[in-house]
Scaffold this motif. Structure first.
Motif, PDB file in Angstrom:
ATOM      1  N   THR A 271       0.837  -1.209   0.000  1.00 26.63           N
ATOM      2  CA  THR A 271       0.000   0.000   0.000  1.00 26.63           C
ATOM      3  C   THR A 271       0.872   1.260   0.000  1.00 26.63           C
ATOM      4  OG1 THR A 271      -1.715  -1.204   1.191  1.00 26.63           O
ATOM      5  CG2 THR A 271      -1.818   1.204   1.231  1.00 26.63           C
ATOM      6  N   GLN A 272       1.939   1.244   0.837  1.00 27.21           N
ATOM      7  CA  GLN A 272       2.819   2.398   0.897  1.00 27.21           C
ATOM      8  C   GLN A 272       3.543   2.612  -0.430  1.00 27.21           C
ATOM      9  OE1 GLN A 272       5.134   1.237   4.266  1.00 27.21           O
ATOM     10  NE2 GLN A 272       3.881   2.384   5.736  1.00 27.21           N
ATOM     11  N   ALA A 273       3.960   1.514  -1.062  1.00 29.00           N
ATOM     12  CA  ALA A 273       4.628   1.653  -2.354  1.00 29.00           C
ATOM     13  C   ALA A 273       3.681   2.224  -3.402  1.00 29.00           C
ATOM     14  CB  ALA A 273       5.176   0.289  -2.800  1.00 29.00           C
ATOM     15  N   GLU A 274       2.417   1.793  -3.399  1.00 27.00           N
ATOM     16  CA  GLU A 274       1.446   2.333  -4.353  1.00 27.00           C
ATOM     17  C   GLU A 274       1.195   3.817  -4.095  1.00 27.00           C
ATOM     18  OE1 GLU A 274      -1.894  -0.177  -3.823  1.00 27.00           O
ATOM     19  OE2 GLU A 274      -1.104  -1.814  -5.116  1.00 27.00           O
ATOM     20  N   LEU A 275       1.148   4.224  -2.817  1.00 24.50           N
ATOM     21  CA  LEU A 275       0.986   5.640  -2.489  1.00 24.50           C
ATOM     22  C   LEU A 275       2.181   6.454  -2.985  1.00 24.50           C
ATOM     23  CD1 LEU A 275      -0.485   5.462   1.142  1.00 24.50           C
ATOM     24  CD2 LEU A 275      -1.679   6.154  -0.952  1.00 24.50           C
ATOM     25  N   ALA A 276       3.373   5.873  -2.794  1.00 29.79           N
ATOM     26  CA  ALA A 276       4.571   6.592  -3.245  1.00 29.79           C
ATOM     27  C   ALA A 276       4.567   6.775  -4.753  1.00 29.79           C
ATOM     28  CB  ALA A 276       5.823   5.842  -2.792  1.00 29.79           C
ATOM     29  N   LEU A 277       4.065   5.756  -5.487  1.00 36.11           N
ATOM     30  CA  LEU A 277       4.024   5.865  -6.946  1.00 36.11           C
ATOM     31  C   LEU A 277       3.058   6.959  -7.396  1.00 36.11           C
ATOM     32  CD1 LEU A 277       4.114   2.101  -7.991  1.00 36.11           C
ATOM     33  CD2 LEU A 277       5.941   3.784  -8.250  1.00 36.11           C
ATOM     34  N   ARG A 278       1.983   7.207  -6.615  1.00 35.40           N
ATOM     35  CA  ARG A 278       0.995   8.202  -7.012  1.00 35.40           C
ATOM     36  C   ARG A 278       1.305   9.598  -6.458  1.00 35.40           C
ATOM     37  NH1 ARG A 278      -2.702   3.979  -5.584  1.00 35.40           N
ATOM     38  NH2 ARG A 278      -3.213   5.102  -3.661  1.00 35.40           N
ATOM     39  N   GLU A 279       2.277   9.675  -5.565  1.00 31.00           N
ATOM     40  CA  GLU A 279       2.562  10.954  -4.909  1.00 31.00           C
ATOM     41  C   GLU A 279       3.571  11.764  -5.728  1.00 31.00           C
ATOM     42  OE1 GLU A 279       1.927  13.842  -2.801  1.00 31.00           O
ATOM     43  OE2 GLU A 279       1.053  12.027  -1.894  1.00 31.00           O
ATOM     44  N   ASN A 280       3.272  13.050  -5.937  1.00 32.86           N
ATOM     45  CA  ASN A 280       4.188  13.941  -6.673  1.00 32.86           C
ATOM     46  C   ASN A 280       4.938  14.887  -5.756  1.00 32.86           C
ATOM     47  OD1 ASN A 280       3.415  12.924  -9.200  1.00 32.86           O
ATOM     48  ND2 ASN A 280       1.587  14.220  -9.242  1.00 32.86           N
ATOM     49  N   ASP A 281       4.438  15.062  -4.533  1.00 33.10           N
ATOM     50  CA  ASP A 281       5.086  15.960  -3.586  1.00 33.10           C
ATOM     51  C   ASP A 281       6.314  15.255  -3.000  1.00 33.10           C
ATOM     52  OD1 ASP A 281       5.810  17.873  -1.820  1.00 33.10           O
ATOM     53  OD2 ASP A 281       4.064  17.663  -0.506  1.00 33.10           O
ATOM     54  N   THR A 282       7.461  15.946  -3.103  1.00 30.94           N
ATOM     55  CA  THR A 282       8.723  15.355  -2.640  1.00 30.94           C
ATOM     56  C   THR A 282       8.709  15.109  -1.148  1.00 30.94           C
ATOM     57  OG1 THR A 282       9.896  16.497  -4.404  1.00 30.94           O
ATOM     58  CG2 THR A 282      11.216  15.638  -2.597  1.00 30.94           C
ATOM     59  N   GLU A 283       8.223  16.057  -0.376  1.00 32.31           N
ATOM     60  CA  GLU A 283       8.208  15.904   1.078  1.00 32.31           C
ATOM     61  C   GLU A 283       7.281  14.780   1.515  1.00 32.31           C
ATOM     62  OE1 GLU A 283       9.438  16.445   4.866  1.00 32.31           O
ATOM     63  OE2 GLU A 283      10.251  17.366   3.030  1.00 32.31           O
ATOM     64  N   ALA A 284       6.110  14.723   0.857  1.00 35.01           N
ATOM     65  CA  ALA A 284       5.181  13.642   1.193  1.00 35.01           C
ATOM     66  C   ALA A 284       5.753  12.286   0.816  1.00 35.01           C
ATOM     67  CB  ALA A 284       3.847  13.870   0.480  1.00 35.01           C
ATOM     68  N   MET A 285       6.447  12.250  -0.365  1.00 37.61           N
ATOM     69  CA  MET A 285       7.079  10.997  -0.774  1.00 37.61           C
ATOM     70  C   MET A 285       8.166  10.578   0.206  1.00 37.61           C
ATOM     71  SD  MET A 285       8.773  10.016  -4.436  1.00 37.61           S
ATOM     72  CE  MET A 285       7.215  10.299  -5.259  1.00 37.61           C
ATOM     73  N   ARG A 286       8.908  11.582   0.751  1.00 32.28           N
ATOM     74  CA  ARG A 286       9.958  11.287   1.724  1.00 32.28           C
ATOM     75  C   ARG A 286       9.344  10.641   2.976  1.00 32.28           C
ATOM     76  NH1 ARG A 286      15.092  12.907   3.000  1.00 32.28           N
ATOM     77  NH2 ARG A 286      15.569  13.064   5.240  1.00 32.28           N
ATOM     78  N   MET A 287       8.227  11.165   3.409  1.00 32.43           N
ATOM     79  CA  MET A 287       7.572  10.612   4.587  1.00 32.43           C
ATOM     80  C   MET A 287       7.083   9.186   4.318  1.00 32.43           C
ATOM     81  SD  MET A 287       5.434  13.940   5.921  1.00 32.43           S
ATOM     82  CE  MET A 287       4.749  12.984   7.254  1.00 32.43           C
ATOM     83  N   ILE A 288       6.586   8.964   3.079  1.00 32.25           N
ATOM     84  CA  ILE A 288       6.119   7.604   2.733  1.00 32.25           C
ATOM     85  C   ILE A 288       7.296   6.637   2.715  1.00 32.25           C
ATOM     86  CG2 ILE A 288       5.083   6.203   0.927  1.00 32.25           C
ATOM     87  CD1 ILE A 288       3.375   8.596   0.170  1.00 32.25           C
ATOM     88  N   VAL A 289       8.435   7.062   2.178  1.00 35.90           N
ATOM     89  CA  VAL A 289       9.620   6.199   2.128  1.00 35.90           C
ATOM     90  C   VAL A 289      10.108   5.881   3.537  1.00 35.90           C
ATOM     91  CG1 VAL A 289      12.028   6.059   1.410  1.00 35.90           C
ATOM     92  CG2 VAL A 289      10.305   6.947  -0.165  1.00 35.90           C
TER      93      VAL A 289
END
Length: 477
Positions: A271-289
């Protein structure tokens, strides 16, 4: 090193029974046949020697002194009976008191000087073997006293018999003896074969029972169905199947636990990987990672604990035991986990004034202590204290016990939950609040290892609902 035998090395039980019984029996029968044969020959010789002596005595009655001379009055009918017999040929010779030939076969061998007198008969008779006219003969030499007014002395009367009759009788005795003994051996072999077949019937039934069982049926065999001597084997088989059942149950539990517990973090990761694939915001992607990394750490921790749980189950089957220093092992584990304790500013100390030796699995005991210390470090707050103690105490039955004790200043475990925390994946309420990402396998692993080493584990709080103390005791050698 175990020596593996091929199936043909042991061989047939029925065949071994027959060999072990019949080979000694054959030797005994051979000795018995030889003894019977010799006794029969002795009896035959005694009978024939008595007949020779009777013939010699009959001749001695016809020896007399006539006109100062020794004469043997043997009728022609008597001579015919001596010279020809249905069982062989007879010869005789009469020698006078001065060694002169009187009658019979003059060249018949004379009595040797070294032949002893027979003690069997009340007569001055000697028996000896000789060679006459190319044939072996048995001769009876009878000393017969003769006397009158002008002569007094001892005449020698010899009667010889060819060995044909004796040899024929000996062959008859030998063949009869061998036939009887052979019939006896065949009868014994047949009885042994039937007896072994009957005796092995319970084993054949056990074999059929084993062959018809389902692969998943590991229930005990009934020892009462076989002989008393085979029951220890059946009991050992039942014990082995019980250990096998424990191992299989552990594997099944491991597979079920692993599939159940790993499914959640893997689903979260997906689920987290799918969210990261759909996220364009760098900061939000950092938090997901970062969340993915935390979830991965939790999954790795869970996988390690599951593998440890599986290794604990296999340790019971492997049975590799060795004497171990409990103090040295505690010192090494404390050294290995010192860095995480320092990071939390924990006071980690070891109290072990005397060395204590226990017999156990080194890897499993190290894993047990590592789990205890890891739990203590995880759940003890900053600047807390952890004490590891190793000592010996007197047991309830008077036998000493080795004690390993781990005490921390963490939240402790409620008394109502202290027995339940040994179940896999169960987590106490205080533990969930302190460390939500735990797996709930640490104390379950510890409990399994303690039970494997015939030890006991006890949990208690030093103060009310605070400061957990884990006390593990092992029997001393």
């Amino acid at each position: 090193m175990k020596v593996r035998r091929s199936p043909d090395t042991v061989g047939s039980l029925r065949g071994q029974f027959l060999r072990w019984l019949l080979i000694p029996l054959l030797l005994l029968v051979a000795l018995n046949a030889f003894s019977v044969y010799r006794n029969a020959l002795d009896a035959a010789d005694l009978a024939y020697d008595r007949s020779l002596l009777a013939s010699a005595r009959a001749l001695s009655e016809r020896v007399s002194i006539v006109d100062g001379k020794l004469v043997a009055n043997v009728p022609y009918v008597a001579l015919d009976s001596f010279e020809t017999d249905t069982l062989g040929r007879l010869y005789y010779k009469v020698t006078g008191v001065n060694g002169e030939f009187i009658s019979g076969y003059e060249d018949l061998p004379t009595l040797p000087k070294d032949v002893p007198r027979s003690e069997i008969y009340p007569a001055l008779v000697h028996f000896f073997h000789a060679e006459y006219q190319g044939q072996a003969v048995r001769i009876a030499a009878l000393h017969q006293p003769v006397y009158d007014d002008r002569m007094r002395g001892i005449a020698l009367i010899e009667v010889g018999e060819t060995m044909d009759a004796r040899r024929g009788l000996s062959r008859t005795i030998l063949v009869d003896t061998l036939l009887r003994q052979a019939a006896l051996i065949l009868a014994v072999a047949l009885m042994v074969w039937v007896a072994v077949r009957f005796v092995l019937h319970p084993l054949m039934q056990l074999k059929a029972n084993v062959e018809t069982r389902e692969p998943t049926d590991l229930s005990d065999f009934d020892p009462a169905l076989v002989h008393k001597e085979i029951r220890p084997l059946i009991i050992a088989m039942n014990g082995y199947m019980a250990r096998l059942q424990t191992l299989i149950s552990g594997q099944k539990r491991f597979i079920a636990d692993a599939s159940h517990q790993l499914r959640t973090p893997l689903t979260v990761l997906k689920t987290q990987a799918e969210l990261a694939l759909r996220e364009n915001d760098t900061e939000a992607m950092r938090m997901i990672v970062q969340s993915i990394a935390a979830t991965t750490d939790s999954a790795v921790h869970l996988a390690n604990r599951l593998l440890t749980l599986a290794r604990t189950g296999h340790g019971a089957a492997e049975g590799v035991m060795a004497p171990l220093s409990l103090r040295d092992m505690a010192r090494q584990v404390c050294t290995e986990l010192a860095l995480p304790a320092v990071r939390k500013q924990l006071d980690l100390s070891l109290e072990a004034e005397q060395d204590v030796t226990v017999t156990g699995h080194e890897l499993l005991l190290r894993e047990m202590l590592s789990n205890l210390l890891d739990n203590a470090i995880r759940y003890t707050p900053q600047q807390g204290q952890i004490v590891v103690r190793v000592y010996v105490k007197a047991g309830a039955n008077g036998v000493g016990e080795a004690v390993l004790e781990v005490e921390d200043s963490g939240p402790g475990i409620a008394a109502a939950e202290q027995e339940r925390v040994f179940a896999p994946f169960y987590r106490a309420g205080a533990a969930v609040e302190t460390n939500p990402g735990g797996a709930g396998l640490g104390l379950s692993i510890v409990s399994d290892i303690v039970l494997l080493h015939n030890g006991h584990i006890k949990l208690s709080n030093v103060v009310a609902e605070q400061c957990l103390r884990v006390v593990i005791s092992f029997p001393l050698d």
